[in-house]
Scaffold this motif. Sequence first.
Motif, short mmCIF file in Angstrom:
data_model
loop_
_atom_site.label_atom_id
_atom_site.label_comp_id
_atom_site.label_asym_id
_atom_site.label_seq_id
_atom_site.Cartn_x
_atom_site.Cartn_y
_atom_site.Cartn_z
N GLY A 25 -13.66 10.86 28.22
CA GLY A 25 -13.13 10.04 27.14
C GLY A 25 -12.55 8.77 27.73
N SER A 26 -12.31 7.76 26.88
CA SER A 26 -11.63 6.55 27.35
C SER A 26 -11.01 5.82 26.17
CB SER A 26 -12.61 5.62 28.06
OG SER A 26 -11.95 4.41 28.41
N GLY A 27 -9.75 5.43 26.37
CA GLY A 27 -9.11 4.59 25.38
C GLY A 27 -9.84 3.26 25.26
N TYR A 28 -9.66 2.60 24.15
CA TYR A 28 -10.14 1.23 23.88
C TYR A 28 -11.66 1.12 23.69
CZ TYR A 28 -5.36 0.38 25.10
OH TYR A 28 -3.99 0.45 25.12
N VAL A 29 -12.39 2.20 23.92
CA VAL A 29 -13.83 2.21 23.62
C VAL A 29 -14.16 3.54 22.92
CG1 VAL A 29 -14.72 0.60 25.39
CG2 VAL A 29 -14.27 2.98 26.00
N PHE A 43 -16.35 1.51 13.86
CA PHE A 43 -16.65 2.80 14.49
C PHE A 43 -18.12 3.17 14.23
CE2 PHE A 43 -16.80 7.42 14.75
CZ PHE A 43 -16.05 7.67 15.89
N LYS A 44 -18.51 2.98 12.96
CA LYS A 44 -19.86 3.40 12.54
C LYS A 44 -20.96 2.61 13.24
CE LYS A 44 -22.43 4.19 8.22
NZ LYS A 44 -23.63 3.47 8.58
N VAL A 45 -20.72 1.31 13.43
CA VAL A 45 -21.80 0.49 13.97
C VAL A 45 -22.18 0.95 15.38
CG1 VAL A 45 -20.49 -1.43 15.04
CG2 VAL A 45 -22.66 -1.89 13.94
N VAL A 46 -21.19 1.35 16.18
CA VAL A 46 -21.48 1.82 17.55
C VAL A 46 -22.13 3.21 17.51
CG1 VAL A 46 -20.44 2.48 19.76
CG2 VAL A 46 -19.69 0.39 18.59
N VAL A 47 -21.56 4.10 16.69
CA VAL A 47 -22.11 5.46 16.63
C VAL A 47 -23.55 5.42 16.07
CG1 VAL A 47 -21.84 7.75 15.58
CG2 VAL A 47 -19.84 6.52 16.45
N ASP A 48 -23.79 4.51 15.14
CA ASP A 48 -25.14 4.41 14.56
C ASP A 48 -26.18 4.03 15.61
OD1 ASP A 48 -24.69 5.22 12.02
OD2 ASP A 48 -24.65 3.21 11.12
N ILE A 49 -25.82 3.13 16.51
CA ILE A 49 -26.78 2.74 17.55
C ILE A 49 -26.86 3.83 18.62
CG2 ILE A 49 -27.39 1.03 19.32
CD1 ILE A 49 -25.71 -1.03 17.70
N VAL A 50 -25.69 4.18 19.17
CA VAL A 50 -25.69 5.00 20.39
C VAL A 50 -26.09 6.46 20.09
CG1 VAL A 50 -24.23 5.88 22.28
CG2 VAL A 50 -23.96 3.52 21.48
N PRO A 109 -8.23 -1.79 20.53
CA PRO A 109 -7.24 -0.73 20.35
C PRO A 109 -7.66 0.13 19.16
CG PRO A 109 -6.18 -2.88 20.52
CD PRO A 109 -7.65 -3.13 20.39
N THR A 110 -7.58 1.43 19.31
CA THR A 110 -8.16 2.32 18.29
C THR A 110 -7.47 2.14 16.93
OG1 THR A 110 -8.74 3.83 20.05
CG2 THR A 110 -8.81 4.72 17.83
N GLU A 111 -6.17 1.81 16.95
CA GLU A 111 -5.48 1.64 15.66
C GLU A 111 -5.99 0.43 14.89
OE1 GLU A 111 -4.19 1.71 18.68
OE2 GLU A 111 -2.48 0.37 18.95
N ASP A 112 -6.68 -0.48 15.58
CA ASP A 112 -7.23 -1.66 14.89
C ASP A 112 -8.69 -1.48 14.48
OD1 ASP A 112 -4.82 -2.85 15.39
OD2 ASP A 112 -5.51 -3.95 17.16
N LEU A 113 -9.26 -0.33 14.79
CA LEU A 113 -10.70 -0.10 14.47
C LEU A 113 -10.87 0.14 12.97
CD1 LEU A 113 -12.29 2.51 16.91
CD2 LEU A 113 -13.13 0.22 16.42
#
Length: 285
Positions: free
Chosen positions: A152-156, A111-118, A102-106
């Motif tokens: 877009g998609s919630g939860y990811v 957030f950074k670890v996924v954006v850094d790879i992808v 859930p985005t409120e728990d991110l």
Amino acid sequence: MFKENLYKGKTIIVTGGGTGLGKAMAGRLSELGANIAIVSRRQNVLDETALEISTKTGNTVLPVACDIRKPPEIDNMVAVVAKQFGKINGLINNAAGNFICPTEDLTPGGFKVVVDIVLNGTFNVTQAVGKHMRENDGGSILNIVTTYAWTGSGYVVPSAAAKAGVLALTRSLAVEWAKDGIRSNAIAPGPFPTEGAWSRLVPPGLGIERAMKNRVPLKRFGELHELANLVAYIMSDEAGYINGEVVTIDGGEWLKGAGEFNSLDKIPRVAWKGLKAIRKGKKKD
Ligand code: NAP
């Protein structure tokens, strides 16, 4: 479907090529005669996959450990591949990270670890291989995105934001680097069961897998050979005029969610007949 040795003399780098979709793409291109370099962090996984593919196809598969978040490691990887094979003709940016939350728990770190790879990782590899391609008469770049890159998609959310960035990168470079003979395209897969994706995104016991399959109009998941053959076409010289395109391979899944009246397929035939009778009756009034 393809002529034998379509890729003879061509060299393709596949990031994340040790597992899942990357392994399937690397395997198919190797079968068609390509020299392959598979790239990810775990050397033992790469070694195993390289041996498996090369034993089957008889063509060279070079396993190179490299974290795509680290530009010096990427420069080294490109040098190793170029030394082994000479010219690098193709790059498939397939490596990724993702998790459901859930985005409120991110946290900012999550957030950074996924954006850094992808997103950053894809840029880092593209920049290094792009330089080599510019100096060697061009090449073909293929980015593996996903259909929620545009919906877009919630939860990811980190993955959705990063994949949208990769799609923008694809379209931007399709124009900017065309003058250097470099094509940039993307493929957006729907659900293809892989150990990596399923362990992170489809926890057992919640009925998620069944719901996912039901959402696909073709009522099944994708098969690896279907994706690998699409890749083999788009990366090849036969697709030389395709540039800046994103090809969806999802059995119609994302359109099913998008079309306003698509959920009417739940209405049984007999009910449609009743509705027609009511409509005709109203016309007579
Ligand atoms: P996967 O097997 O988990 O593949 C991810 C790969 O990325 C792994 O081989 C991993 O290897 C590598 N990787 C992760 N972080 C890395 C880093 N920092 N540096 C280098 N390599 C790294 O999952 P998959 O399902 O095959 O996914 C492949 C691609 O398809 C991804 O881009 C994914 O978003 C996309 N996709 C998949 C589906 C699906 O249903 N499967 C649907 C839509 C899109 P290491 O851990 O060894 O580094």
